[in-house]
Design a protein around this motif. Structure first.
Motif, PDB file in Angstrom:
ATOM      1  N   ARG A   9      -2.981   3.617  11.329  1.00 10.73           N
ATOM      2  CA  ARG A   9      -1.278   3.357  10.304  1.00 10.73           C
ATOM      3  C   ARG A   9      -0.970   2.957  11.315  1.00 10.73           C
ATOM      4  N   PHE A  33      -5.738 -11.670   2.916  1.00 11.56           N
ATOM      5  CA  PHE A  33      -4.960 -12.867   4.533  1.00 11.56           C
ATOM      6  C   PHE A  33      -4.540 -11.154   6.037  1.00 11.56           C
ATOM      7  N   TYR A  35      -1.971 -11.021   8.908  1.00 11.71           N
ATOM      8  CA  TYR A  35      -0.845 -11.987   9.283  1.00 11.71           C
ATOM      9  C   TYR A  35      -0.342 -10.613  10.277  1.00 11.71           C
ATOM     10  N   GLN A  37       2.609  -9.814  12.053  1.00 11.23           N
ATOM     11  CA  GLN A  37       4.273  -9.548  12.072  1.00 11.23           C
ATOM     12  C   GLN A  37       4.935  -9.070  14.168  1.00 11.23           C
ATOM     13  N   LEU A  43       6.105 -13.310  10.040  1.00  9.25           N
ATOM     14  CA  LEU A  43       4.844 -13.211  10.353  1.00  9.25           C
ATOM     15  C   LEU A  43       4.039 -14.420  10.653  1.00  9.25           C
ATOM     16  N   LEU A  45       0.317 -15.886   9.931  1.00  9.76           N
ATOM     17  CA  LEU A  45      -1.151 -15.825   9.709  1.00  9.76           C
ATOM     18  C   LEU A  45      -2.177 -16.126  10.754  1.00  9.76           C
ATOM     19  N   LEU A  91      -0.503  -6.694   9.375  1.00  4.41           N
ATOM     20  CA  LEU A  91      -0.714  -6.358   7.989  1.00  4.41           C
ATOM     21  C   LEU A  91      -1.538  -7.189   7.707  1.00  4.41           C
ATOM     22  N   PHE A 104       1.084  -6.110   0.086  1.00  7.21           N
ATOM     23  CA  PHE A 104       0.946  -5.805   0.807  1.00  7.21           C
ATOM     24  C   PHE A 104       0.371  -5.192   1.023  1.00  7.21           C
ATOM     25  N   GLY A 105      -0.063  -4.613   2.615  1.00  5.03           N
ATOM     26  CA  GLY A 105      -0.834  -3.140   2.982  1.00  5.03           C
ATOM     27  C   GLY A 105       0.282  -2.616   3.652  1.00  5.03           C
ATOM     28  N   LYS A 106       0.789  -1.661   3.723  1.00  3.67           N
ATOM     29  CA  LYS A 106       2.442  -1.055   5.168  1.00  3.67           C
ATOM     30  C   LYS A 106       2.014  -1.668   6.378  1.00  3.67           C
TER      31      LYS A 106
ATOM     32  N   ASN B  41       9.037   0.459   7.427  1.00  3.11           N
ATOM     33  CA  ASN B  41       8.055   1.457   7.220  1.00  3.11           C
ATOM     34  C   ASN B  41       7.256   1.233   6.401  1.00  3.11           C
ATOM     35  N   GLU B  42       7.749  -0.005   5.402  1.00  2.00           N
ATOM     36  CA  GLU B  42       7.377  -0.095   3.490  1.00  2.00           C
ATOM     37  C   GLU B  42       5.745  -1.270   4.248  1.00  2.00           C
ATOM     38  N   ALA B  43       5.635  -1.923   2.943  1.00  2.00           N
ATOM     39  CA  ALA B  43       4.800  -3.009   2.628  1.00  2.00           C
ATOM     40  C   ALA B  43       6.135  -3.697   2.602  1.00  2.00           C
ATOM     41  N   PRO B  44       6.205  -5.369   2.652  1.00  2.00           N
ATOM     42  CA  PRO B  44       6.491  -6.508   2.056  1.00  2.00           C
ATOM     43  C   PRO B  44       6.291  -6.313   1.142  1.00  2.00           C
ATOM     44  N   PHE B  89      11.821 -11.908   3.680  1.00  2.00           N
ATOM     45  CA  PHE B  89      11.520 -13.064   3.965  1.00  2.00           C
ATOM     46  C   PHE B  89      11.574 -13.862   2.702  1.00  2.00           C
ATOM     47  N   LEU B 100      -0.091 -18.172   2.531  1.00  2.00           N
ATOM     48  CA  LEU B 100       2.101 -17.903   1.985  1.00  2.00           C
ATOM     49  C   LEU B 100       2.219 -18.801   3.652  1.00  2.00           C
ATOM     50  N   PHE B 102       5.483 -18.019   6.085  1.00  2.00           N
ATOM     51  CA  PHE B 102       6.310 -17.360   6.481  1.00  2.00           C
ATOM     52  C   PHE B 102       8.063 -17.783   6.732  1.00  2.00           C
ATOM     53  N   GLY B 103       9.483 -17.587   7.504  1.00  2.00           N
ATOM     54  CA  GLY B 103      10.462 -17.881   7.783  1.00  2.00           C
ATOM     55  C   GLY B 103      10.089 -16.801   9.003  1.00  2.00           C
TER      56      GLY B 103
END
Lengths: 113, 112
Positions: A9, A33, A35, A37, A43, A45, A91, A104-106, B41-44, B89, B100, B102-103
């Protein structure tokens, strides 16, 4: 039902080190995927795989970033060598083939000092 | 090329007020638009999605309408709650095995 699992993490690396981030997609998903961030860019790619074949990669990340699908349930992202500007959250995400929902993962928060 | 634009980086407002987050896109393909929400701290997570022109889609009090004529998919809520504080997002999907797009995201901060 397990979601996308990313390890570690958090990662702290010194400039010039090689680091490997890991990802386990949702079981049965064909698309994976990676990404990056950041607050400024949002985000971006890095790589997109479908059934282990590379479909798309982020052109700006080719030289030091390499993602691989070792099998259908495990992927790695290697950054070699790391630079301070690589500090970001990485991500991993997966979906059914061409699916409309991406899970998505965290993420892994990487800090390069 | 294909792109998504979110004009607000940060939106701060008081609980109970309405909110609208802007999202416009550029593509020559048939678009599929998404809103994702990411709490600290979470996933989108997926909030809304649509590929149907001029049809409102709703989820958890949020709603959005895809307008192909103006290339927009703005997110709205009539009364925000403290729990809506998060990063939002907008994302674009196009056909042909593309990931995808993203903005840059909009942070929503709701105060009591």
């Amino acid at each position: 039902d397990a979601g996308v699992t990313q390890t570690p993490r958090h990662e702290v690396a010194e400039k010039g080190q090689t680091i490997i981030l890991k990802c386990e997609p949702v079981s049965g998903h064909n698309d994976l995927f990676w990404y990056r961030q950041t607050k400024i860019q949002g985000l971006e790619l890095l790589s997109y795989f479908r059934s282990k074949s590379l479909m798309e990669d982020g052109g700006a990340f080719k030289d030091r970033f390499k993602a691989e699908m070792l099998n259908s349930s495990f992927s790695t992202l290697k950054i070699q060598p790391t630079e301070p500007k690589d500090s970001a959250v990485y991500l991993c995400a997966s979906s059914h083939r061409g699916g409309t929902e991406v899970f998505f993962g965290k993420g892994t928060r990487l800090t390069v000092v | 090329g294909d792109s998504v634009t979110q004009t607000e980086g940060l939106v701060t407002l008081t609980k109970g007020l309405p909110v609208m987050l802007n999202c416009t896109y550029q593509t020559t393909y048939s678009p599929f638009l998404f809103w994702y929400v990411q709490h600290l701290n979470e996933a989108p997570k997926l909030l809304l999605k649509s590929s149907t022109d001029n049809k409102r889609t709703e989820h958890q009090g949020f709603y959005a309408t895809l307008h192909k004529s103006s290339s927009s998919f703005h997110l709205q809520k009539s009364s925000v709650q403290l729990s809506d504080s998060a990063l939002y997002f907008c994302a674009l999907s196009i056909q042909g095995g593309r990931a995808l797009i993203f903005g840059t995201g909009t942070t929503v901060s709701v105060s009591p």
